[in-house]
Design a protein around this motif. Structure first.
Motif, PDB file in Angstrom:
ATOM      1  N   SER A  73     -24.392   5.754  32.339  1.00 32.79           N
ATOM      2  CA  SER A  73     -25.117   6.356  32.137  1.00 32.79           C
ATOM      3  C   SER A  73     -24.984   7.636  32.020  1.00 32.79           C
ATOM      4  N   VAL A  74     -24.311   8.275  31.624  1.00 32.35           N
ATOM      5  CA  VAL A  74     -24.263   9.856  31.001  1.00 32.35           C
ATOM      6  C   VAL A  74     -25.148   9.778  29.556  1.00 32.35           C
ATOM      7  N   ALA A  75     -24.755   8.739  29.054  1.00 28.56           N
ATOM      8  CA  ALA A  75     -25.439   8.503  27.733  1.00 28.56           C
ATOM      9  C   ALA A  75     -26.852   8.802  27.483  1.00 28.56           C
ATOM     10  N   THR A  76     -27.353   7.710  28.778  1.00 27.66           N
ATOM     11  CA  THR A  76     -29.029   7.522  28.567  1.00 27.66           C
ATOM     12  C   THR A  76     -29.390   8.833  30.133  1.00 27.66           C
ATOM     13  N   ALA A  77     -28.578   9.624  30.491  1.00 26.44           N
ATOM     14  CA  ALA A  77     -28.874  10.686  31.158  1.00 26.44           C
ATOM     15  C   ALA A  77     -29.288  11.790  29.988  1.00 26.44           C
ATOM     16  N   LEU A  78     -28.280  11.900  29.198  1.00 26.96           N
ATOM     17  CA  LEU A  78     -28.367  13.253  28.081  1.00 26.96           C
ATOM     18  C   LEU A  78     -29.381  12.836  26.894  1.00 26.96           C
ATOM     19  N   LEU A  79     -29.475  11.090  26.484  1.00 31.17           N
ATOM     20  CA  LEU A  79     -30.052  11.194  25.052  1.00 31.17           C
ATOM     21  C   LEU A  79     -31.931  11.125  26.437  1.00 31.17           C
ATOM     22  N   SER A  80     -31.645  10.675  27.568  1.00 32.27           N
ATOM     23  CA  SER A  80     -32.778  11.205  27.913  1.00 32.27           C
ATOM     24  C   SER A  80     -33.813  11.673  27.893  1.00 32.27           C
ATOM     25  N   ALA A  81     -33.150  13.234  28.263  1.00 31.60           N
ATOM     26  CA  ALA A  81     -33.364  14.550  28.516  1.00 31.60           C
ATOM     27  C   ALA A  81     -33.795  15.258  27.592  1.00 31.60           C
ATOM     28  N   HIS A  82     -33.385  14.791  26.433  1.00 32.45           N
ATOM     29  CA  HIS A  82     -33.336  15.858  24.906  1.00 32.45           C
ATOM     30  C   HIS A  82     -34.538  15.277  24.570  1.00 32.45           C
ATOM     31  N   ALA A  83     -34.027  13.837  24.383  1.00 28.41           N
ATOM     32  CA  ALA A  83     -35.662  13.383  24.133  1.00 28.41           C
ATOM     33  C   ALA A  83     -37.896  13.100  24.951  1.00 28.41           C
ATOM     34  N   ALA A  84     -36.873  13.938  26.702  1.00 26.04           N
ATOM     35  CA  ALA A  84     -38.285  14.315  26.925  1.00 26.04           C
ATOM     36  C   ALA A  84     -38.839  15.836  26.467  1.00 26.04           C
ATOM     37  N   PHE A  85     -37.535  16.899  25.660  1.00 28.83           N
ATOM     38  CA  PHE A  85     -37.800  17.571  24.993  1.00 28.83           C
ATOM     39  C   PHE A  85     -38.220  18.051  23.455  1.00 28.83           C
ATOM     40  N   ALA A 103     -29.909   3.147  25.515  1.00 33.07           N
ATOM     41  CA  ALA A 103     -28.328   3.095  26.072  1.00 33.07           C
ATOM     42  C   ALA A 103     -29.337   2.539  27.446  1.00 33.07           C
ATOM     43  N   LEU A 104     -30.031   2.607  27.725  1.00 29.01           N
ATOM     44  CA  LEU A 104     -31.243   2.430  29.873  1.00 29.01           C
ATOM     45  C   LEU A 104     -30.186   0.651  29.168  1.00 29.01           C
ATOM     46  N   LEU A 105     -30.880  -0.065  28.259  1.00 30.52           N
ATOM     47  CA  LEU A 105     -30.536  -1.296  28.372  1.00 30.52           C
ATOM     48  C   LEU A 105     -29.215  -1.783  28.406  1.00 30.52           C
ATOM     49  N   LEU A 106     -28.565  -0.759  27.437  1.00 32.72           N
ATOM     50  CA  LEU A 106     -27.201  -1.200  26.765  1.00 32.72           C
ATOM     51  C   LEU A 106     -26.133  -1.201  28.174  1.00 32.72           C
ATOM     52  N   ALA A 172     -33.301  11.119  33.223  1.00 32.12           N
ATOM     53  CA  ALA A 172     -32.575  11.556  32.736  1.00 32.12           C
ATOM     54  C   ALA A 172     -31.987  12.451  34.253  1.00 32.12           C
ATOM     55  N   ALA A 173     -32.841  13.087  35.206  1.00 33.52           N
ATOM     56  CA  ALA A 173     -31.898  13.088  36.087  1.00 33.52           C
ATOM     57  C   ALA A 173     -31.581  12.180  36.941  1.00 33.52           C
ATOM     58  N   ALA A 174     -32.494  10.903  37.485  1.00 36.24           N
ATOM     59  CA  ALA A 174     -31.896   9.901  38.149  1.00 36.24           C
ATOM     60  C   ALA A 174     -30.235   9.293  37.754  1.00 36.24           C
ATOM     61  N   SER A 175     -31.073   9.063  36.639  1.00 34.82           N
ATOM     62  CA  SER A 175     -29.231   8.166  35.148  1.00 34.82           C
ATOM     63  C   SER A 175     -27.774   9.771  35.736  1.00 34.82           C
ATOM     64  N   ALA A 176     -28.045  10.983  35.404  1.00 35.23           N
ATOM     65  CA  ALA A 176     -27.607  12.028  36.208  1.00 35.23           C
ATOM     66  C   ALA A 176     -27.082  11.571  37.663  1.00 35.23           C
ATOM     67  N   ALA A 177     -27.620  11.630  38.449  1.00 35.92           N
ATOM     68  CA  ALA A 177     -27.429  11.575  39.953  1.00 35.92           C
ATOM     69  C   ALA A 177     -26.262   9.636  40.350  1.00 35.92           C
ATOM     70  N   GLU A 178     -26.668   9.044  39.749  1.00 37.35           N
ATOM     71  CA  GLU A 178     -26.453   8.042  39.476  1.00 37.35           C
ATOM     72  C   GLU A 178     -24.626   7.172  39.043  1.00 37.35           C
ATOM     73  N   ALA A 179     -24.534   8.611  37.663  1.00 40.32           N
ATOM     74  CA  ALA A 179     -22.920   8.675  37.170  1.00 40.32           C
ATOM     75  C   ALA A 179     -22.541   9.690  38.236  1.00 40.32           C
ATOM     76  N   ALA A 180     -23.205  10.605  39.425  1.00 44.85           N
ATOM     77  CA  ALA A 180     -22.319  11.268  40.187  1.00 44.85           C
ATOM     78  C   ALA A 180     -22.188  10.575  41.107  1.00 44.85           C
ATOM     79  N   LEU A 181     -22.674   9.335  41.659  1.00 40.96           N
ATOM     80  CA  LEU A 181     -23.037   8.779  42.941  1.00 40.96           C
ATOM     81  C   LEU A 181     -21.922   7.953  42.530  1.00 40.96           C
ATOM     82  N   ARG A 182     -21.196   7.286  41.884  1.00 39.44           N
ATOM     83  CA  ARG A 182     -20.396   6.347  41.724  1.00 39.44           C
ATOM     84  C   ARG A 182     -19.176   6.955  42.273  1.00 39.44           C
ATOM     85  N   VAL A 201     -32.025   3.815  40.802  1.00 43.44           N
ATOM     86  CA  VAL A 201     -32.490   4.920  39.817  1.00 43.44           C
ATOM     87  C   VAL A 201     -33.649   4.954  39.796  1.00 43.44           C
ATOM     88  N   ALA A 202     -34.122   3.285  39.737  1.00 39.45           N
ATOM     89  CA  ALA A 202     -35.883   2.938  39.162  1.00 39.45           C
ATOM     90  C   ALA A 202     -36.584   3.547  40.290  1.00 39.45           C
TER      91      ALA A 202
END
Length: 230
Positions: A73-85, A103-106, A172-182, A201-202
């Protein structure tokens, strides 16, 4: 060129540069990512502290299954944020989006794998689905500040962000929130993580993505066209 022509040219140049404002250099993708993390991590940490760590969190952090899902979940957030920028810059390939998609599929595959294993070990008890509506507002609220920070950074880019960039920022924002939620919200079965939490998250990704498209893409394009006409 005559003296009159030279004078007219100088006057034209003075007119063109009269209203120019200083231009600040847009941050690099890694710089924008670092700024986004600096703004988001304290908010997510505060949410965990405010809600209180879930019971048995120390034991879970020593469990490979839990740590692997959190890492994905953290990897998805980081990669998504970096790709967005990256996708706001014309010199970057759109293939950068393949990283967060993988990362999301994994992440989803690992959750599915754990559901299957636990359902076999518990003879189907891990597949019992209970209502957990609280996941939806919890993820939405936790993701609000990361989403706003992402929107502000995308708004500062030199080029209007594309829909894919906005969607990746929302993911990225939703994945980061999910990582914190758990870390503060427990679940009784793995199927609840897959259905309720990943469903949240979806929904958060779709909601923030649509809002970002409305407030980032259209106004920027309209402003560009207006400035071009004027």
């Amino acid at each position: 060129m005559t003296g009159a022509d030279s004078h007219d040219t100088d006057r034209l140049i003075d007119t063109l540069v009269a209203d120019l404002r200083p231009v600040t250099r847009a941050p690099s993708p890694l710089g924008a990512l670092a700024f986004w993390l600096a703004a988001s991590l304290p908010v997510l940490a505060f949410a965990v502290w405010l809600m209180g760590p879930r019971p048995g969190l120390a034991h879970l952090l020593a469990t490979p299954r839990f740590v692997l899902v959190e890492a994905l979940s953290v990897a998805t957030a980081l990669l998504s944020a970096h790709a967005a920028f990256c996708m706001t810059r014309p010199d970057r390939s759109a293939r950068i989006a393949l990283g967060p998609i993988l990362a999301l599929l994994l992440w989803l595959a690992e959750l599915g794998r754990q559901c299957v294993i636990l359902s076999i070990e518990t003879r189907g008890a891990a597949l019992v689905l209970h209502p957990d509506i609280a996941c939806i507002p919890a993820i939405a609220i936790s993701a609000l500040i990361p989403a706003l920070g992402m929107a502000w950074l995308l708004h500062r880019t030199a080029f209007p962000p594309t829909r894919r960039a906005v969607a990746l920022g929302a993911l990225a924002a939703a994945s980061a929130a999910e990582a914190a939620l758990r870390l503060y919200h427990g679940e009784s079965t793995m199927i609840m993580v897959l259905v309720w939490q990943m469903g949240s998250v979806a929904l958060a990704t779709a909601a923030f993505g649509l809002a970002g498209s409305a407030f980032l893409i259209r106004p920027r394009r309209l402003r560009s066209v207006t400035e071009g006409v004027s």
